[in-house]
Design an enzyme around this catalytic site. Structure first.
Site, short mmCIF file in Angstrom:
data_model
loop_
_atom_site.label_atom_id
_atom_site.label_comp_id
_atom_site.label_asym_id
_atom_site.label_seq_id
_atom_site.Cartn_x
_atom_site.Cartn_y
_atom_site.Cartn_z
N ILE A 19 19.58 4.75 -13.30
CA ILE A 19 20.11 5.26 -14.55
C ILE A 19 21.55 6.04 -13.91
O ILE A 19 22.12 6.51 -15.60
CB ILE A 19 19.05 6.41 -15.07
CG1 ILE A 19 18.79 7.27 -13.74
CG2 ILE A 19 18.22 5.65 -15.44
CD1 ILE A 19 17.96 8.61 -14.63
N GLY A 20 21.76 6.18 -13.17
CA GLY A 20 23.91 6.39 -13.26
C GLY A 20 23.86 5.47 -11.66
O GLY A 20 23.15 6.36 -10.67
N LYS A 21 25.18 5.60 -11.41
CA LYS A 21 25.82 5.27 -10.76
C LYS A 21 27.03 6.13 -10.72
O LYS A 21 27.92 6.21 -11.78
CB LYS A 21 25.97 3.17 -10.21
CG LYS A 21 26.00 3.27 -8.97
CD LYS A 21 25.87 1.77 -9.00
CE LYS A 21 26.04 1.30 -7.18
NZ LYS A 21 25.75 0.27 -7.37
N GLY A 22 27.21 6.29 -9.34
CA GLY A 22 29.01 7.19 -9.66
C GLY A 22 29.51 6.98 -8.29
O GLY A 22 29.17 6.49 -6.74
N GLY A 25 27.58 8.10 -5.46
CA GLY A 25 25.66 7.82 -4.83
C GLY A 25 24.78 7.28 -5.96
O GLY A 25 26.17 6.75 -6.62
N LYS A 42 17.74 11.84 -6.61
CA LYS A 42 19.15 11.52 -7.36
C LYS A 42 19.72 11.14 -5.37
O LYS A 42 19.38 12.39 -4.34
CB LYS A 42 20.04 12.84 -7.65
CG LYS A 42 21.69 12.52 -7.34
CD LYS A 42 22.25 13.33 -7.96
CE LYS A 42 23.61 12.74 -8.16
NZ LYS A 42 24.84 14.39 -9.45
N ASP A 139 33.30 26.23 -14.62
CA ASP A 139 33.49 25.11 -15.29
C ASP A 139 32.00 24.36 -17.02
O ASP A 139 32.13 23.37 -16.48
CB ASP A 139 33.41 23.80 -13.97
CG ASP A 139 33.64 22.64 -14.43
OD1 ASP A 139 34.73 22.60 -15.25
OD2 ASP A 139 33.60 21.62 -13.97
#
Length: 498
Positions: A19-22, A25, A42, A139
């Site tokens: 569902i996510g990649k960057g 990892g 994750k 942040d």
């Protein structure tokens, strides 16, 4: 120790899809077959390649363990690495959140005044807890606020956060300060060594709230000079006294030399907003840090008169110096590896006991579930690149520890928006009080078993309204003793999380 006794949950998590990649990892959704709950696992790759990145990961793991609150993401578990001295990747597990506030704002023009009020209340309540622990997030921005269709928000991404101690050198706060300019307080613009106060987070929350009201960023500066320019376009030119307190000489010169500007009335900038909301927003966006309310004062503002309840706005115990002594010295990769390993053990009480007693093996410790996760993640990554959603082969091993994954980041979002769900999130009449006089927003439509939306993952959602227990009861259930650094003769019976 019998690994299969403590970690006999090998088939509990069924990994489903990427569902996510960057650069960090990959994140995979998974199903907790014991509870039917969607989770996200994750995998963070090569965490020791750069000491600065590893330090950021350690900082966040520690803070999310210590700051346990319904409005802050929660790590429930971290997989134990197979080797204490050689591991390079870590696997953390969170419950799945559907989106983040950036996507909600971008995709949804049907938000109501009740949404705005409830969203801001949650953010300030979480911020009060963070600040009373002597932690400053540094942040805060919409991408670092997770959201689900119950209208629940959770603050995430503590990688830039700092703990403030009275004797901490100022420079420690600014060694890697690269927070997003648009949400950065004016006293920080262009300066890494400005006076450091919690008011910088209050400013960020004000910017986020203004973005909720208008659907677009309030101060989208292209550079530091432009940032100060558009801030003063709205707030007017600051006083000479205020300018003198900005440490950056260039920023001082620029503000002193600019033409005099009159402030724009907030009622003109936000014509459709609740006047009480604008009064609070104006306080939060004061140019002078000392003029901004702290989180507790903001929660007491008349804007929240129908939903505020001090009994549900707890303060935290201050974080101890011992937990963050690594911030005060130069550390090596080996030091960081040992510190991260030590923090992972907080989720493995039996292994922690062996570690503290000096009886733990330093080498390969057990048939690790991580090895099996590696194969499944590799399979999914390969098929993800080809656009396939095929599930990985089932594991033939029953040694998977329980879950826990990490914070969000700024990777490009491919999030299916939650506009439909959120627009149908029916808020209760804000004059209607909940248990002990506190109103709470309720989602009449809660997604049940739908496919997880790609995007941000983390933290469990605190249900509001249509729940079998009240908010207060749910919070009390979650409220456990914070886990300070353990002395060598003490062992937490359950680790720091349930």
């Amino acid at each position: 120790m019998d690994f299969f006794t403590e970690y006999g949950e090998g088939n509990r998590y069924k990994i489903e899809e990427v569902i996510g990649k960057g650069s960090y990892g990959v994140v995979c959704s998974a199903l907790d077959t014991h509870t039917g709950e969607k989770v996200a696992i994750k995998k963070i790759n090569d965490i020791f390649e750069h000491v600065s990145d590893a330090t950021r990961i350690l900082r966040e793991i520690k803070l999310l363990r210590l700051l346990r609150h319904p409005d802050i993401v929660e790590i429930k578990h971290i997989l134990l690495p197979p080797s204490r001295r050689e591991f390079k990747d870590i696997y953390v597990v969170f419950e799945l959140m559907e989106s983040d506030l950036h996507q909600v704002i971008k995709a949804n023009d049907d938000l109501t005044p009740e949404h705005y009020q409830f969203f801001l209340y949650q953010l300030l309540r979480g911020l009060k807890y963070i600040h009373t622990a002597n932690v400053f997030h540094r942040d805060l921005k919409p991408k670092n606020i997770l959201a689900n269709a119950d209208c629940k928000l959770k603050i995430c991404d503590f990688g830039l956060a700092r703990v403030a101690f009275s004797d901490t050198p100022t420079a420690i706060f600014w060694t890697d300060y690269v927070a997003t300019r648009w949400y950065r307080a004016p006293e920080l613009c262009g300066s890494f060594f400005s006076k450091y106060t919690p008011a910088i987070d209050i400013w960020s929350i004000g910017c986020i709230f203004a973005e909720l009201l208008t659907g677009k960023p309030l101060f989208p500066g292209k550079n530091v000079v432009h940032q100060l320019d558009i801030i003063t376009d709205l707030l007017g030119t600051p006083s000479t006294e205020a300018i003198s307190r900005i440490r950056n000489e260039k920023a001082r010169r620029y503000l002193s030399s600019m033409r005099r500007k009159k402030p724009i009335p907030f009622t003109q900038k936000f014509p459709n907003a609740d006047p009480l909301a604008l009064r609070l927003l104006e306080r939060m966006l004061s140019f002078e840090p000392k003029d901004r309310p702290n989180a507790e004062e903001a929660l007491a503002d008349p804007y929240f008169r129908n939903i505020a309840n001090v009994d549900r706005e707890p303060s935290a115990q201050p974080v101890t110096k011992l937990e963050f002594e690594f911030e005060r010295r130069r550390i090596t990769k080996e030091d960081i590896r040992e510190l991260i390993y030590r923090d992972i053990l907080e989720y493995h009480p039996n292994m922690l006991r062996e570690y503290l007693e000096g009886t733990e093996s330093a080498g390969f410790m057990y048939p690790s579930a991580v090895d099996h996760f590696k194969k499944q993640f590799a399979y999914l990554e390969e098929h993800y690149a080809k656009g396939s959603t095929a599930a990985p082969p089932e594991r033939q091993h029953n040694s998977l520890p329980r879950p826990s994954v990490l914070y969000s980041d700024d990777r490009p979002q491919n999030t299916a928006n939650i506009a439909e769900d959120l627009s149908k999130c029916v808020l209760g009449d804000n004059t209607q009080k909940m248990h002990q006089g506190s109103a709470s927003v309720c989602a009449n439509r809660v997604p049940q078993g739908g496919a997880a939306r790609p995007g941000k993952v983390v933290g469990s959602a605190l249900r509001y309204g249509n729940c079998s227990t009240s908010t207060a009861e749910q919070y009390e259930h979650r409220r456990t003793d914070r886990n300070p650094a353990l002395a060598t003769n003490t062992v937490s019976p359950r680790g720091s999380y349930p």
